[in-house]
Each structure stands twice: as C-alpha cells, then as structure tokens.
Design a protein around this motif. Sequence first.
Motif, mmCIF file in Angstrom:
data_model
loop_
_atom_site.group_PDB
_atom_site.id
_atom_site.type_symbol
_atom_site.label_atom_id
_atom_site.label_comp_id
_atom_site.label_asym_id
_atom_site.label_seq_id
_atom_site.Cartn_x
_atom_site.Cartn_y
_atom_site.Cartn_z
ATOM 1 N N GLU A 285 -14.515 50.136 -5.920
ATOM 2 C CA GLU A 285 -13.815 49.107 -5.186
ATOM 3 C C GLU A 285 -12.447 49.019 -6.051
ATOM 4 N N ALA A 286 -12.255 50.074 -6.674
ATOM 5 C CA ALA A 286 -10.682 50.414 -7.486
ATOM 6 C C ALA A 286 -10.223 48.994 -7.743
ATOM 7 N N GLY A 287 -8.989 48.505 -7.443
ATOM 8 C CA GLY A 287 -8.024 47.546 -7.658
ATOM 9 C C GLY A 287 -8.916 46.070 -7.445
ATOM 10 N N LEU A 288 -9.752 46.095 -6.490
ATOM 11 C CA LEU A 288 -10.416 44.790 -6.249
ATOM 12 C C LEU A 288 -11.341 44.547 -7.193
ATOM 13 N N SER A 289 -11.826 45.567 -7.980
ATOM 14 C CA SER A 289 -12.944 45.232 -8.933
ATOM 15 C C SER A 289 -12.084 44.933 -10.346
ATOM 16 N N LEU A 290 -11.005 45.534 -10.658
ATOM 17 C CA LEU A 290 -10.331 45.152 -11.798
ATOM 18 C C LEU A 290 -9.899 43.747 -11.753
ATOM 19 N N MET A 291 -9.766 43.417 -10.519
ATOM 20 C CA MET A 291 -9.376 41.632 -10.279
ATOM 21 C C MET A 291 -10.306 40.875 -10.511
ATOM 22 N N GLN A 292 -11.303 41.263 -10.685
ATOM 23 C CA GLN A 292 -12.603 40.283 -11.146
ATOM 24 C C GLN A 292 -12.371 39.890 -12.617
ATOM 25 N N MET A 293 -11.699 40.737 -13.569
ATOM 26 C CA MET A 293 -11.554 40.394 -14.809
ATOM 27 C C MET A 293 -10.854 39.272 -15.005
ATOM 28 N N ALA A 294 -9.677 39.046 -13.884
ATOM 29 C CA ALA A 294 -8.814 38.120 -13.989
ATOM 30 C C ALA A 294 -9.377 36.644 -13.626
ATOM 31 N N LYS A 295 -10.222 36.832 -12.367
ATOM 32 C CA LYS A 295 -10.869 35.910 -11.689
ATOM 33 C C LYS A 295 -11.783 35.214 -12.677
ATOM 34 N N THR A 296 -12.718 35.907 -13.343
ATOM 35 C CA THR A 296 -13.736 35.443 -14.057
ATOM 36 C C THR A 296 -13.011 34.730 -15.382
ATOM 37 N N SER A 297 -11.996 35.366 -15.908
ATOM 38 C CA SER A 297 -11.321 34.824 -17.130
ATOM 39 C C SER A 297 -10.593 33.454 -16.764
ATOM 40 N N ALA A 298 -10.106 33.190 -15.580
ATOM 41 C CA ALA A 298 -9.310 32.232 -15.176
ATOM 42 C C ALA A 298 -10.375 30.888 -15.141
ATOM 43 N N LYS A 299 -11.630 31.343 -14.503
ATOM 44 C CA LYS A 299 -12.695 30.311 -14.437
ATOM 45 C C LYS A 299 -13.189 30.016 -15.674
ATOM 46 N N LEU A 300 -13.337 30.800 -16.552
ATOM 47 C CA LEU A 300 -13.916 30.682 -18.105
ATOM 48 C C LEU A 300 -12.763 29.538 -18.705
ATOM 49 N N ALA A 301 -11.408 29.533 -18.424
ATOM 50 C CA ALA A 301 -10.413 28.847 -18.984
ATOM 51 C C ALA A 301 -10.766 27.475 -18.673
ATOM 52 N N GLN A 302 -11.019 27.254 -17.248
ATOM 53 C CA GLN A 302 -11.407 25.886 -16.549
ATOM 54 C C GLN A 302 -12.540 25.292 -17.292
ATOM 55 N N LEU A 303 -13.484 26.247 -17.548
ATOM 56 C CA LEU A 303 -14.790 25.777 -18.438
ATOM 57 C C LEU A 303 -14.407 25.281 -19.788
ATOM 58 N N SER A 304 -13.630 26.105 -20.323
ATOM 59 C CA SER A 304 -13.164 25.519 -21.557
ATOM 60 C C SER A 304 -12.409 24.443 -21.696
ATOM 61 N N GLU A 305 -11.447 24.185 -20.709
ATOM 62 C CA GLU A 305 -10.673 22.921 -20.582
ATOM 63 C C GLU A 305 -11.561 21.621 -20.431
ATOM 64 N N ALA A 306 -12.705 22.097 -19.748
ATOM 65 C CA ALA A 306 -13.793 20.822 -19.409
ATOM 66 C C ALA A 306 -14.534 20.747 -20.512
ATOM 67 N N LYS A 307 -14.418 21.195 -21.745
ATOM 68 C CA LYS A 307 -15.063 21.103 -23.035
ATOM 69 C C LYS A 307 -16.796 21.674 -22.635
ATOM 70 N N ILE A 308 -17.149 22.426 -21.850
ATOM 71 C CA ILE A 308 -18.468 22.677 -21.483
ATOM 72 C C ILE A 308 -18.752 24.191 -22.197
ATOM 73 N N PRO A 309 -19.580 24.253 -22.895
ATOM 74 C CA PRO A 309 -20.126 25.485 -23.701
ATOM 75 C C PRO A 309 -20.149 26.759 -22.725
#
Length: 280
Positions: free
Chosen positions: A170-194
């Motif tokens: 999946e080449a570049g589409l696979s690498l994009m998952q790194m950014a997507k999941t990291s962005a979601k985890l940033a939202q989790l951090s902002e919400a103070k959810i472990p």
Amino acid sequence: MAWFNRKDKGIQTPTSDKKDLPEGLWYKSPSGKILHTRELQQNAYVCPDDNYHVRIGSKEYFEILFDNDEFEELDAEMSSANPLEFQDTKPYPKRIEASQKKTGLKDAVRTGVGKVNGHDLVVSCMDFSFIGGSMGSVVGEKIARGIEYSLKNNIPFMMISKSGGARMMEAGLSLMQMAKTSAKLAQLSEAKIPYISLMTDPTTGGVTASYAMLGDFNIAEPNALIGFAGPRVIRETIGKDLPKGFQRSEFLLEHGFLDFIVDRRELKSKIASLLSMLGF
C-alpha cells in the motif's frame, strides 16, 4: 532371535484404526523443554522454565485481559482493498484472501471493548500472523476508530503492537497511517484520556515510529525486539558491532524509552492497577 526381525513388512494396524496426533499439542521452548499446550495456555503462554514469552495474537491477548473473555469487537468485518492495484508474484487481493483464510482474521489488527478487572478499556491488538502484522490502511483506520470510541465514551485506550512495519503493497497510503493515528492520539491526550502502549516481540518500522512510542505509558514484554530498522541493517549501515541486548526491552528501559516491563502473567493486574490509580 525371530522376535528381533520383522517377519511381515506390511502395515500392522489398519489405516482406519490409526489416530492422528493433534497439531499443536506440544510446544518446545527455546531452552529445549517440551510443554503441553494446555500448560502453556494456563501460564499465559509464558514458558515457566525460562520466562520465554511465546508470540501470541489478539485472540489470546483478549482472553488474558478481558474479564471472562467478554468484549465487543469494533469494525470486525473491515477488510483491505487494492487502491494502488499492486501486482507482484501474487496479486495483493489474492494475498489478502489467502491470509484471511489461513488466520481466520480480516486484517492485522482487532479492536475490542470490555472490562479489565471491572475497568472499562478499549484495546487494539495487532496480529503478526497476518502478513507480518504489517500496517496498511485498514490497520490505521481501525486503530483510529478505536481511539474515536475512547474519545466519545471517555474510556482509556490500549494498543498492543506486534509488527514488521508498514505494508509495502500500500506504499504511501500505508505511511499515511502513521500521521492519522498520531493525530488521533493527540486528540486523546487533549481530552486527558489515558493511552497505554504495550510493545511485544517484534515491534518495528513505521509502527514503532508512530503510535507504539506515543503512549502516556510505554510498556513492553520481556526481551521484546523494539526498534525502527533491524539490528542487522543498523550494523551494516554503521559498520560497527552493536551493544549486547541492543533493541531489546531491557536495553530500552535502561536508556529511558520505556516506563516499565511487564510479565504477561501479571499484565491484567498491572493494567487494572494503573487504570485505578488514574481514576478510570
């Protein structure tokens, strides 16, 4: 000495009466000890003689973590497509189909929602048996949706990583998952959810470079291989011998990359205690 020589060279037992030994009945540990698989299962798939943690998948981790093995699976039917029309010796859709048939899984990650000693927890767990636990679009999307569920329901999120890295098909589409999941985890951090990240053997490539190392608590199983590139590649690149135990859990703990190492037999109680201390 007639008893010493076999007189009749034909089959002594009728084929219909022969019994097959069930596959996987015994397991040989790295130290050479033979264990019954039932004994291994009762010991959380850890060899009692040498503490070797046998590689297991989401089914076994869910059994270990969730109370009475009761959980709701999210996005259970999500499956990979072939957006780049990747062609190799075996077409990508055929490889996906073969892996699904062999493993009984839809892709390299499953997400479950359940209770751990009474504490609510969302767990995304990778399966190395599915194309080396490679991270493709489905893996990234299912993890992102698991994090979204945590956000909507104010439930802690746990990631169990076991991967060879990004999925090359999946080449570049696979690498994009790194950014997507990291962005979601940033939202989790902002919400103070472990967010608890458990790294198991092996955790490498793009998975290590993204969500695996972004936990509020980064923990690992004993002697797990954790790193971006493998030791052989690094050794050949820098032209030097690597330190003993390089990229193993104990080495990373000593150098500040991990918070603690947890024995799989104590995993459930440790996670429950952690959630309790955090007020969840």
